[in-house]
Design a protein around this motif. Structure first.
Motif, PDB file in Angstrom:
ATOM      1  N   SER A  93       0.950   4.087  -2.819  1.00  0.00           N
ATOM      2  CA  SER A  93       0.689   5.468  -2.432  1.00  0.00           C
ATOM      3  C   SER A  93       1.786   6.393  -2.924  1.00  0.00           C
ATOM      4  CB  SER A  93       0.551   5.562  -0.908  1.00  0.00           C
ATOM      5  OG  SER A  93       0.375   6.902  -0.505  1.00  0.00           O
ATOM      6  N   ARG A 153       0.846  -1.198   0.000  1.00  0.00           N
ATOM      7  CA  ARG A 153       0.000   0.000   0.000  1.00  0.00           C
ATOM      8  C   ARG A 153       0.880   1.246   0.000  1.00  0.00           C
ATOM      9  NH1 ARG A 153      -4.867  -0.635   4.431  1.00  0.00           N
ATOM     10  NH2 ARG A 153      -5.306  -2.854   4.164  1.00  0.00           N
ATOM     11  N   ARG A 193      -8.141   1.537  -8.623  1.00  0.00           N
ATOM     12  CA  ARG A 193      -9.245   1.874  -7.726  1.00  0.00           C
ATOM     13  C   ARG A 193      -8.698   1.839  -6.317  1.00  0.00           C
ATOM     14  NH1 ARG A 193     -14.498  -1.861  -6.232  1.00  0.00           N
ATOM     15  NH2 ARG A 193     -15.488  -0.390  -4.798  1.00  0.00           N
ATOM     16  N   ARG A 194      -8.776   2.968  -5.642  1.00  0.00           N
ATOM     17  CA  ARG A 194      -8.293   3.055  -4.263  1.00  0.00           C
ATOM     18  C   ARG A 194      -9.477   2.903  -3.317  1.00  0.00           C
ATOM     19  NH1 ARG A 194      -3.784   6.454  -2.404  1.00  0.00           N
ATOM     20  NH2 ARG A 194      -3.957   7.550  -4.391  1.00  0.00           N
ATOM     21  N   HIS A 195      -9.387   1.934  -2.398  1.00  0.00           N
ATOM     22  CA  HIS A 195     -10.458   1.718  -1.425  1.00  0.00           C
ATOM     23  C   HIS A 195     -10.264   2.644  -0.229  1.00  0.00           C
ATOM     24  CE1 HIS A 195     -12.118  -1.944  -3.352  1.00  0.00           C
ATOM     25  NE2 HIS A 195     -10.862  -2.130  -3.733  1.00  0.00           N
ATOM     26  N   ASP A 196     -11.350   2.880   0.488  1.00  0.00           N
ATOM     27  CA  ASP A 196     -11.298   3.786   1.640  1.00  0.00           C
ATOM     28  C   ASP A 196     -10.349   3.276   2.725  1.00  0.00           C
ATOM     29  OD1 ASP A 196     -13.125   5.448   0.421  1.00  0.00           O
ATOM     30  OD2 ASP A 196     -14.865   4.607   1.472  1.00  0.00           O
ATOM     31  N   ASP A 197     -10.183   1.961   2.818  1.00  0.00           N
ATOM     32  CA  ASP A 197      -9.322   1.397   3.863  1.00  0.00           C
ATOM     33  C   ASP A 197      -7.856   1.313   3.427  1.00  0.00           C
ATOM     34  OD1 ASP A 197      -9.381  -0.648   2.046  1.00  0.00           O
ATOM     35  OD2 ASP A 197     -10.273  -2.132   3.392  1.00  0.00           O
ATOM     36  N   GLY A 198      -7.524   1.849   2.246  1.00  0.00           N
ATOM     37  CA  GLY A 198      -6.135   1.870   1.805  1.00  0.00           C
ATOM     38  C   GLY A 198      -5.745   0.774   0.842  1.00  0.00           C
ATOM     39  N   ARG A 199      -6.640  -0.179   0.601  1.00  0.00           N
ATOM     40  CA  ARG A 199      -6.339  -1.211  -0.384  1.00  0.00           C
ATOM     41  C   ARG A 199      -6.446  -0.634  -1.796  1.00  0.00           C
ATOM     42  NH1 ARG A 199     -10.303  -4.729  -0.663  1.00  0.00           N
ATOM     43  NH2 ARG A 199     -11.701  -3.358   0.535  1.00  0.00           N
ATOM     44  N   TYR A 200      -5.826  -1.332  -2.748  1.00  0.00           N
ATOM     45  CA  TYR A 200      -5.870  -0.919  -4.149  1.00  0.00           C
ATOM     46  C   TYR A 200      -6.263  -2.104  -5.027  1.00  0.00           C
ATOM     47  CZ  TYR A 200      -3.113   3.258  -2.962  1.00  0.00           C
ATOM     48  OH  TYR A 200      -2.655   4.437  -2.421  1.00  0.00           O
TER      49      TYR A 200
END
Length: 227
Positions: free
Chosen positions: A34, A30, A81-88
């Motif tokens: 980032s 992650r 696609r970036r998820h709210d919890d930091g996953r991609y």
């Protein structure tokens, strides 16, 4: 290519010109995504890192000791696609091959691997056209054999004819273990890759001929690679 290329170790092989889905959830990767994507995520800039095979160890876990393949493939992020919890969730595309020269140990500033790398030029090699014709014929037989055991398969309508992209397309499409895939990636040139692919397809065609009919679907299901 950067002086130190960020590495993404995988239990899969990425080939130049081919795409692969990735699901990134481990913290150090992650962090890598980032830093790579950052404010350029929506700017259309090419964001690249190196995908390299794991020969010993695991994809996940900070304590896993990786023994990496000597040759990897540059990956360019095509969609993210970036998820709210930091996953991609990513789709990456293979670019140039590279050779790993020296791997840096992770540290607190950069918890992921980086390495000094050298680009590997792509060459056709002697007899590439003949090898391409042979591999194309064998691949059609391979698809027929898969269909014969209950896995309907056809060569892609836009399968490349030129030897170099064809060598990578066939290598990516075959259902093989990682060792065989890595050998295809590391082949010296397109002619050698097509010759090896043809040998592997002859082997697989013999195996498929001997198999009973299977429920449709499991072998060619596209899996999402987890970091």
């Amino acid at each position: 290519m950067p002086d130190r290329l960020p590495l993404f170790p995988l239990g899969s092989v990425l080939f130049p010109g081919l795409t692969m889905p990735l699901h990134v959830f481990e913290e150090r990767y992650r962090r890598l995504m980032s830093e790579l994507l950052g404010p350029a995520e929506d700017a259309g800039e090419a964001q690249q890192f190196g995908v390299v095979g794991i020969e010993l160890g695991h994809e996940v876990g900070a304590s896993a000791a990786h023994q990496l393949s000597d040759v990897g493939c540059m990956a360019e992020v095509r969609s993210v696609r970036r998820h709210d919890d930091g996953r991609y969730d990513l789709v990456i595309e293979g670019r140039s091959r590279f050779r790993v020269e020296e791997v840096d140990d992770p540290d607190d500033d950069r918890p992921y691997l980086r390495a000094a790398t050298t680009l590997i030029p792509d060459e056709l090699g002697a007899g590439a056209e003949e090898q391409a014709e042979r591999a194309s014929r064998l691949f059609r037989v391979y698809c027929e054999r898969l269909t014969g055991i209950g896995i309907p398969t056809e060569p892609p309508a836009e399968f490349p004819a030129d030897p170099l992209p064809l060598s990578y397309a066939v290598a990516s499409a075959l259902v093989l273990d990682q060792r065989d895939k890595q050998a295809l990636l590391e082949a010296d040139h397109a002619a050698a890759r097509l010759e090896l692919a043809s040998a592997l397809m002859r082997r697989e065609n013999r195996v498929l001929t001997a198999l009973p009919t299977l429920p449709a679907g499991p072998l060619l299901r596209r899996e999402v690679n987890l970091n």
